[in-house]
Design a protein around this motif. Structure first.
Motif, mmCIF file in Angstrom:
data_model
loop_
_atom_site.group_PDB
_atom_site.id
_atom_site.type_symbol
_atom_site.label_atom_id
_atom_site.label_comp_id
_atom_site.label_asym_id
_atom_site.label_seq_id
_atom_site.Cartn_x
_atom_site.Cartn_y
_atom_site.Cartn_z
ATOM 1 N N SER A 182 8.809 -0.960 -11.516
ATOM 2 C CA SER A 182 8.640 -1.266 -12.938
ATOM 3 C C SER A 182 8.569 -2.777 -13.184
ATOM 4 O O SER A 182 8.205 -3.221 -14.271
ATOM 5 C CB SER A 182 9.798 -0.681 -13.752
ATOM 6 O OG SER A 182 11.015 -1.354 -13.455
ATOM 7 N N LYS A 189 0.539 0.487 -12.098
ATOM 8 C CA LYS A 189 1.281 1.744 -12.243
ATOM 9 C C LYS A 189 1.243 2.557 -10.949
ATOM 10 O O LYS A 189 0.221 2.608 -10.261
ATOM 11 C CB LYS A 189 0.672 2.589 -13.376
ATOM 12 C CG LYS A 189 0.806 1.973 -14.766
ATOM 13 C CD LYS A 189 2.231 2.031 -15.265
ATOM 14 C CE LYS A 189 2.319 1.561 -16.719
ATOM 15 N NZ LYS A 189 3.714 1.458 -17.172
ATOM 16 N N TYR A 195 5.180 8.787 -6.651
ATOM 17 C CA TYR A 195 6.340 7.887 -6.741
ATOM 18 C C TYR A 195 7.396 8.173 -5.673
ATOM 19 O O TYR A 195 7.807 7.279 -4.915
ATOM 20 C CB TYR A 195 6.957 7.982 -8.144
ATOM 21 C CG TYR A 195 8.129 7.052 -8.371
ATOM 22 C CD1 TYR A 195 7.927 5.732 -8.765
ATOM 23 C CD2 TYR A 195 9.446 7.478 -8.204
ATOM 24 C CE1 TYR A 195 8.989 4.874 -8.981
ATOM 25 C CE2 TYR A 195 10.520 6.637 -8.413
ATOM 26 C CZ TYR A 195 10.288 5.333 -8.814
ATOM 27 O OH TYR A 195 11.347 4.484 -9.012
ATOM 28 N N THR A 292 13.923 1.426 -15.061
ATOM 29 C CA THR A 292 13.699 2.790 -15.539
ATOM 30 C C THR A 292 14.864 3.709 -15.172
ATOM 31 O O THR A 292 15.724 3.359 -14.358
ATOM 32 C CB THR A 292 12.416 3.369 -14.924
ATOM 33 O OG1 THR A 292 12.612 3.527 -13.506
ATOM 34 C CG2 THR A 292 11.225 2.445 -15.162
#
Length: 323
Positions: A182, A189, A195, A292
């Protein structure tokens, strides 16, 4: 004049640095051969090599500005960094005793795994000798950053992946490694469905190399690159170059800005972006604000693991295991 020393020079981690005027190599075996090999490189550095006999460690360390410690046994298939602890802990302890005696003002860069424990070991040895300067002791976690840069290249779109700033914080093994995607710059992204796999690959990239080498060793070439990158940053900062920031595993209470991070994490040793300068670690930079929810979970797991690793290192020095 910059004198750099590599303790554990026969393990294949290292490369020539144009900023070094004198390079001293030390290991328990094979140092003459490595010295001869390196001395054929057309660099400015004068190369010397030492074995334990004839006060080799003393001669290697005397007058050192930077000491890099990759000494120890490599990881083998099925081995965790923790498995290395019993052997490498003793090696690092004894080498740092030499630093405390012969070059206490040198910048000490610890590569030997498990870094989460070997850096606290080094700190305790230096404390016992009355020469501990937290600004001059570093755990080299740069390989985690290099992997994060490389593995995210398809998302950053940069031809040169090192041009991305991908902060990696925490420690230097498994779940203690926390990439903060982040906080990347320039921003990009990571697809949600990629992820978890990407986090896992950064955290356990070392296992990938150990498996691929099929018992013939662990990450040496990539570690050499990462070690060179961090050592070069330290030397450039020591020479007065401004604006150099690198993530590194430091003793937070002894570095400006570190107390805030220690309070937030509950650990005294932690890898975080650090501004480097003539005296070493000038300022620890807190980048935890605004992470996050996923990253908060990773951080919680990291801290749990780190606490045990740090305690293990401290305990090893304070209550040495019987020989």
């Amino acid at each position: 004049m910059v004198k750099a020393v590599v303790l554990g020079a026969s393990g294949g981690i290292g490369q020539a640095c144009p900023l070094v005027d004198e390079l001293a190599l030390y290991d328990v075996v094979n140092t003459p051969g490595v010295t001869a090999d390196l001395s054929h490189i057309s660099s400015v550095a004068k190369i010397t090599g030492y074995l334990p006999k004839d006060d080799g460690l003393k001669h290697a360390l005397t007058g050192a500005d930077v000491v890099v410690i990759p000494a120890g046994i490599p990881r083998k298939p099925g081995m965790t960094r923790d498995d290395l602890f019993k052997i490498n802990a003793g090696i690092v302890r004894d080498l740092v005793k030499g630093i405390a005696e012969f070059s206490p003002k040198a910048f000490t860069l610890v590569i030997s795994n498990p870094v989460n424990s070997t850096v606290p070991i080094a700190a305790e040895v230096l404390k016992a000798a009355g020469v501990f300067d937290p600004k001059r002791l570093f755990g080299v976690t740069t390989l985690d950053v290099v992997r994060a840069e490389t593995f995210t290249q398809e998302f950053s779109g940069l031809q040169d992946p090192s041009k991305a700033t991908v902060p990696v914080i925490g420690g230097h093994s498994g779940e203690t490694i926390v990439p903060l995607f982040s906080k990347v710059a320039p921003g990009f992204k990571i697809p949600a469905d990629r992820y978890d796999a990407l986090i896992n690959r950064v955290q356990f990239g070392g296992d990938e190399v150990v498996k691929a080498k099929d018992g013939a060793g662990s990450a040496t070439l990539s570690m050499a690159f990462a070690g060179f990158r961090f050592t070069e940053a330290i030397i450039k900062a020591a020479k007065g170059e401004k604006g150099i920031v690198e993530p590194t595993f430091v003793y937070l209470p002894g570095v400006e800005g570190g107390a805030e991070i220690a309070k937030a994490t509950g650990v005294d040793f932690f890898s975080t972006p650090v501004e480097l300068g003539p005296n070493g670690a000038e300022k620890a930079i807190n980048i935890l604000d605004g992470i996050t929810e996923q990253e908060k979970k990773l951080l919680a797991a990291c801290v749990t693991g780190l606490k045990g690793n740090i305690e293990k290192g401290v305990e090893f020095v304070k209550n040495p295991p019987p020989k």
